[in-house]
Scaffold this motif. Structure first.
Motif, PDB file in Angstrom:
ATOM      1  N   HIS A  94      35.780  39.323  47.647  1.00  0.00           N
ATOM      2  CA  HIS A  94      35.321  40.611  47.086  1.00  0.00           C
ATOM      3  C   HIS A  94      34.942  41.620  48.182  1.00  0.00           C
ATOM      4  O   HIS A  94      35.255  42.799  48.093  1.00  0.00           O
ATOM      5  CB  HIS A  94      34.127  40.335  46.162  1.00  0.00           C
ATOM      6  CG  HIS A  94      33.987  41.295  45.031  1.00  0.00           C
ATOM      7  ND1 HIS A  94      33.597  40.915  43.770  1.00  0.00           N
ATOM      8  CD2 HIS A  94      34.171  42.641  44.959  1.00  0.00           C
ATOM      9  CE1 HIS A  94      33.550  41.972  42.981  1.00  0.00           C
ATOM     10  NE2 HIS A  94      33.882  43.038  43.685  1.00  0.00           N
ATOM     11  N   TRP A  95      34.222  41.151  49.198  1.00  0.00           N
ATOM     12  CA  TRP A  95      33.832  41.998  50.333  1.00  0.00           C
ATOM     13  C   TRP A  95      33.954  41.168  51.609  1.00  0.00           C
ATOM     14  O   TRP A  95      33.818  39.941  51.556  1.00  0.00           O
ATOM     15  CB  TRP A  95      32.369  42.480  50.188  1.00  0.00           C
ATOM     16  CG  TRP A  95      32.165  43.479  49.085  1.00  0.00           C
ATOM     17  CD1 TRP A  95      31.923  43.195  47.770  1.00  0.00           C
ATOM     18  CD2 TRP A  95      32.211  44.911  49.183  1.00  0.00           C
ATOM     19  NE1 TRP A  95      31.802  44.370  47.053  1.00  0.00           N
ATOM     20  CE2 TRP A  95      31.974  45.427  47.885  1.00  0.00           C
ATOM     21  CE3 TRP A  95      32.415  45.799  50.246  1.00  0.00           C
ATOM     22  CZ2 TRP A  95      31.939  46.805  47.628  1.00  0.00           C
ATOM     23  CZ3 TRP A  95      32.381  47.164  49.980  1.00  0.00           C
ATOM     24  CH2 TRP A  95      32.153  47.654  48.680  1.00  0.00           C
ATOM     25  N   PRO A  96      34.142  41.817  52.763  1.00  0.00           N
ATOM     26  CA  PRO A  96      34.313  41.037  53.995  1.00  0.00           C
ATOM     27  C   PRO A  96      33.026  40.398  54.516  1.00  0.00           C
ATOM     28  O   PRO A  96      33.074  39.576  55.426  1.00  0.00           O
ATOM     29  CB  PRO A  96      34.851  42.070  54.993  1.00  0.00           C
ATOM     30  CG  PRO A  96      34.482  43.401  54.442  1.00  0.00           C
ATOM     31  CD  PRO A  96      34.409  43.249  52.954  1.00  0.00           C
ATOM     32  N   PHE A  97      31.885  40.782  53.990  1.00  0.00           N
ATOM     33  CA  PHE A  97      30.620  40.199  54.461  1.00  0.00           C
ATOM     34  C   PHE A  97      30.025  39.317  53.362  1.00  0.00           C
ATOM     35  O   PHE A  97      30.210  39.568  52.178  1.00  0.00           O
ATOM     36  CB  PHE A  97      29.610  41.297  54.824  1.00  0.00           C
ATOM     37  CG  PHE A  97      29.495  42.349  53.751  1.00  0.00           C
ATOM     38  CD1 PHE A  97      28.700  42.130  52.641  1.00  0.00           C
ATOM     39  CD2 PHE A  97      30.197  43.531  53.856  1.00  0.00           C
ATOM     40  CE1 PHE A  97      28.614  43.076  51.633  1.00  0.00           C
ATOM     41  CE2 PHE A  97      30.118  44.495  52.855  1.00  0.00           C
ATOM     42  CZ  PHE A  97      29.331  44.265  51.743  1.00  0.00           C
ATOM     43  N   LYS A 151      37.553  37.443  41.726  1.00  0.00           N
ATOM     44  CA  LYS A 151      37.056  37.641  43.105  1.00  0.00           C
ATOM     45  C   LYS A 151      35.871  36.732  43.390  1.00  0.00           C
ATOM     46  O   LYS A 151      35.022  36.513  42.525  1.00  0.00           O
ATOM     47  CB  LYS A 151      36.619  39.102  43.295  1.00  0.00           C
ATOM     48  CG  LYS A 151      37.622  40.115  42.779  1.00  0.00           C
ATOM     49  CD  LYS A 151      37.215  41.547  43.084  1.00  0.00           C
ATOM     50  CE  LYS A 151      38.119  42.528  42.349  1.00  0.00           C
ATOM     51  NZ  LYS A 151      37.659  42.838  40.977  1.00  0.00           N
ATOM     52  N   LEU A 152      35.838  36.293  44.634  1.00  0.00           N
ATOM     53  CA  LEU A 152      34.740  35.454  45.138  1.00  0.00           C
ATOM     54  C   LEU A 152      33.581  36.362  45.543  1.00  0.00           C
ATOM     55  O   LEU A 152      33.753  37.251  46.387  1.00  0.00           O
ATOM     56  CB  LEU A 152      35.251  34.696  46.375  1.00  0.00           C
ATOM     57  CG  LEU A 152      34.221  33.865  47.121  1.00  0.00           C
ATOM     58  CD1 LEU A 152      34.013  32.525  46.412  1.00  0.00           C
ATOM     59  CD2 LEU A 152      34.646  33.639  48.568  1.00  0.00           C
ATOM     60  N   TRP A 153      32.399  36.131  44.965  1.00  0.00           N
ATOM     61  CA  TRP A 153      31.265  37.009  45.305  1.00  0.00           C
ATOM     62  C   TRP A 153      30.651  36.649  46.670  1.00  0.00           C
ATOM     63  O   TRP A 153      30.826  35.548  47.196  1.00  0.00           O
ATOM     64  CB  TRP A 153      30.219  37.020  44.184  1.00  0.00           C
ATOM     65  CG  TRP A 153      29.134  38.031  44.463  1.00  0.00           C
ATOM     66  CD1 TRP A 153      27.802  37.798  44.598  1.00  0.00           C
ATOM     67  CD2 TRP A 153      29.332  39.434  44.690  1.00  0.00           C
ATOM     68  NE1 TRP A 153      27.147  38.980  44.887  1.00  0.00           N
ATOM     69  CE2 TRP A 153      28.061  40.003  44.959  1.00  0.00           C
ATOM     70  CE3 TRP A 153      30.448  40.284  44.715  1.00  0.00           C
ATOM     71  CZ2 TRP A 153      27.870  41.358  45.231  1.00  0.00           C
ATOM     72  CZ3 TRP A 153      30.265  41.638  44.994  1.00  0.00           C
ATOM     73  CH2 TRP A 153      28.982  42.158  45.243  1.00  0.00           C
ATOM     74  N   ASN A 159      38.104  45.378  50.081  1.00  0.00           N
ATOM     75  CA  ASN A 159      37.172  46.142  50.918  1.00  0.00           C
ATOM     76  C   ASN A 159      37.262  45.770  52.399  1.00  0.00           C
ATOM     77  O   ASN A 159      36.275  45.874  53.137  1.00  0.00           O
ATOM     78  CB  ASN A 159      35.734  45.956  50.416  1.00  0.00           C
ATOM     79  CG  ASN A 159      35.548  46.496  49.010  1.00  0.00           C
ATOM     80  OD1 ASN A 159      35.780  47.680  48.763  1.00  0.00           O
ATOM     81  ND2 ASN A 159      35.176  45.642  48.070  1.00  0.00           N
ATOM     82  N   PHE A 160      38.437  45.315  52.844  1.00  0.00           N
ATOM     83  CA  PHE A 160      38.637  44.986  54.258  1.00  0.00           C
ATOM     84  C   PHE A 160      39.204  46.206  54.984  1.00  0.00           C
ATOM     85  O   PHE A 160      40.050  46.925  54.442  1.00  0.00           O
ATOM     86  CB  PHE A 160      39.606  43.801  54.421  1.00  0.00           C
ATOM     87  CG  PHE A 160      38.942  42.447  54.274  1.00  0.00           C
ATOM     88  CD1 PHE A 160      38.221  42.113  53.135  1.00  0.00           C
ATOM     89  CD2 PHE A 160      39.056  41.494  55.281  1.00  0.00           C
ATOM     90  CE1 PHE A 160      37.600  40.866  52.995  1.00  0.00           C
ATOM     91  CE2 PHE A 160      38.443  40.240  55.161  1.00  0.00           C
ATOM     92  CZ  PHE A 160      37.716  39.930  54.023  1.00  0.00           C
ATOM     93  N   ASN A 161      38.764  46.414  56.233  1.00  0.00           N
ATOM     94  CA  ASN A 161      39.336  47.492  57.033  1.00  0.00           C
ATOM     95  C   ASN A 161      40.474  46.936  57.891  1.00  0.00           C
ATOM     96  O   ASN A 161      40.746  45.727  57.882  1.00  0.00           O
ATOM     97  CB  ASN A 161      38.252  48.214  57.859  1.00  0.00           C
ATOM     98  CG  ASN A 161      37.623  47.312  58.916  1.00  0.00           C
ATOM     99  OD1 ASN A 161      38.262  46.376  59.403  1.00  0.00           O
ATOM    100  ND2 ASN A 161      36.382  47.600  59.282  1.00  0.00           N
ATOM    101  N   CYS A 166      47.320  41.234  49.169  1.00  0.00           N
ATOM    102  CA  CYS A 166      46.853  42.584  48.855  1.00  0.00           C
ATOM    103  C   CYS A 166      45.481  42.837  49.471  1.00  0.00           C
ATOM    104  O   CYS A 166      44.804  41.907  49.929  1.00  0.00           O
ATOM    105  CB  CYS A 166      46.783  42.793  47.337  1.00  0.00           C
ATOM    106  SG  CYS A 166      45.335  42.045  46.614  1.00  0.00           S
ATOM    107  N   ASN A 167      45.119  44.094  49.478  1.00  0.00           N
ATOM    108  CA  ASN A 167      43.759  44.502  49.832  1.00  0.00           C
ATOM    109  C   ASN A 167      43.330  45.489  48.758  1.00  0.00           C
ATOM    110  O   ASN A 167      43.961  46.537  48.585  1.00  0.00           O
ATOM    111  CB  ASN A 167      43.747  45.156  51.218  1.00  0.00           C
ATOM    112  CG  ASN A 167      42.340  45.476  51.717  1.00  0.00           C
ATOM    113  OD1 ASN A 167      41.369  44.812  51.354  1.00  0.00           O
ATOM    114  ND2 ASN A 167      42.231  46.492  52.565  1.00  0.00           N
ATOM    115  N   GLN A 168      42.300  45.130  48.009  1.00  0.00           N
ATOM    116  CA  GLN A 168      41.832  46.018  46.940  1.00  0.00           C
ATOM    117  C   GLN A 168      40.716  46.896  47.495  1.00  0.00           C
ATOM    118  O   GLN A 168      39.693  46.384  47.957  1.00  0.00           O
ATOM    119  CB  GLN A 168      41.336  45.182  45.754  1.00  0.00           C
ATOM    120  CG  GLN A 168      40.947  46.058  44.577  1.00  0.00           C
ATOM    121  CD  GLN A 168      40.416  45.294  43.378  1.00  0.00           C
ATOM    122  OE1 GLN A 168      39.286  45.511  42.966  1.00  0.00           O
ATOM    123  NE2 GLN A 168      41.221  44.424  42.803  1.00  0.00           N
TER     124      GLN A 168
END
Ligand code: NAP
Length: 305
Positions: free
Chosen positions: A99-102, A66-68, A162-164, A181-183
């Motif tokens: 990794h996270w959307p932000f 994952k990209l931090w 962690n995407f909605n 995928c969406n983890q």
């Protein structure tokens, strides 16, 4: 993607090599990693050792990283996956996730290799910085960097974490290469049925990968932390009926929702236990009980930021 993968967050560098080798011997082929976890070198050592001794072939493995958040700028994505590949000493991975959307604002020492960060580690998780922590890089821009990773052959596929629902649809609308995928966190306390359905509908065709499937049992008893269902006496009773453990019941239930799961363990007996989950089917009454555990409570939040 193999349905059960080995999680590696908080698997200490000194223990993760053995855990990965035990996992391969137990039948795991899917390994969930991340640059942030600081143990990709050791995971890679174990995987390559198992390949070199002939137990598995590279093409049998499904390696995820994952990209931090500090590296959301489009031009940083390829260098970061290259750093991950260098950690693993591999030519490609199978799946690379945002990794996270932000994103977080970039700090000057971001390109220093993680394990050398020492005191500066906090900047990677900027607790207490509030709004100041966030960069204004749009994850749609980041996605272009992710697509470049596929085009260069550095990863076979790309996905989200962690995407909605709204964020997923924005990526789908703008992408050239679809996320596979969406983890997200999934356990009986947070069964995510709505998001699972959403990802299947309208040809989105996005698989949910459930993290913290056991509810992060190491935090059990922490005030404000949801009680992991594996410690629920009723789940223990259900487990007895099938001659299984509570963790096996929970993982079997989650898989029945149509998702992949990535339980973490560095304990050999648990590593074996967590993949031995396919030889029983829960009765509707037991499924109903596990459904009723959904409190929509997360064990991973970013509230500290
Ligand atoms: N995308 C994201 O933002 C994100 C966030 C969090 C996690 N993840 C991924 O998801 C993976 C799993 O999540 P997690 O590690 O937070 O939580 P988890 O897998 O739900 O729980 C791990 C904890 O449960 C223990 N455990 C493992 N098997 C057990 C069993 N059969 N019975 C009782 N306890 C057991 C482990 O202990 P021992 O190791 O001591 O055996 C460890 O303390 C992570 O490792 C990581 O790869 C991704």
């Amino acid at each position: 993607m193999p349905t059960v993968g080995l999680g590696t967050y908080k698997s200490p560098p000194g223990q993760v090599e053995q855990a990965v080798k035990d996992a391969i011997d137990a039948g795991y082929r899917h390994f969930d990693c991340a640059w942030l976890y600081g143990n990709e070198v050791e995971v890679g050592n174990a995987l390559r050792e198992k390949i070199n001794e002939g137990t598995v072939k590279r093409e049998d493995l499904f390696i995820v990283s994952k990209l931090w958040n500090n590296f959301h700028a489009k031009e940083k994505v390829v260098p970061m996956i290259k750093e991950t590949l260098n950690n693993f000493q591999m030519d490609y991975i199978d799946l690379y996730l945002i990794h996270w959307p932000f994103g977080f604002k970039v700090k000057k020492y971001c390109y220093i290799i993680y394990r050398e960060l020492a005191d500066e580690t906090a900047s990677l998780v900027p607790v207490g910085e509030g709004e100041d922590a966030f960069s204004d890089t749009d994850y749609v821009e980041t996605w272009k960097g992710m697509e470049e990773c596929v085009n260069l052959g550095l990863t076979k596929s790309i996905g989200l974490s962690n995407f909605n629902a709204e964020q997923i649809d924005r990526v789908l609308k703008k992408c050239k290469i679809k996320p596979v995928c969406n983890q997200v966190e999934v356990n009986p306390n947070l069964n995510q049925k709505k998001l699972i359905d959403f990802c299947r509908q309208r040809q989105r065709d996005i698989v949910i990968v459930g993290y913290c499937p056991l509810g992060r049992s190491e935090y059990a008893g922490t005030p404000g932390f949801p009680d992991p269902t594996i410690y629920d006496p009723k789940v223990a009773e259900i487990a007895k009926k099938y001659n299984k453990t509570p963790a096996q019941v929970v993982l079997n239930y989650l898989i029945s929702l149509g998702i992949s799961v990535i339980p973490k363990s560095v304990t050999k007996s648990r590593i074996i236990e967590n993949i031995d989950v396919f030889d029983f089917k829960l009765d509707p009454g037991d499924v109903s009980y596990l459904d009723s555990c959904n409190k929509k409570s997360k064990s991973i939040t970013i509230s500290g930021i």
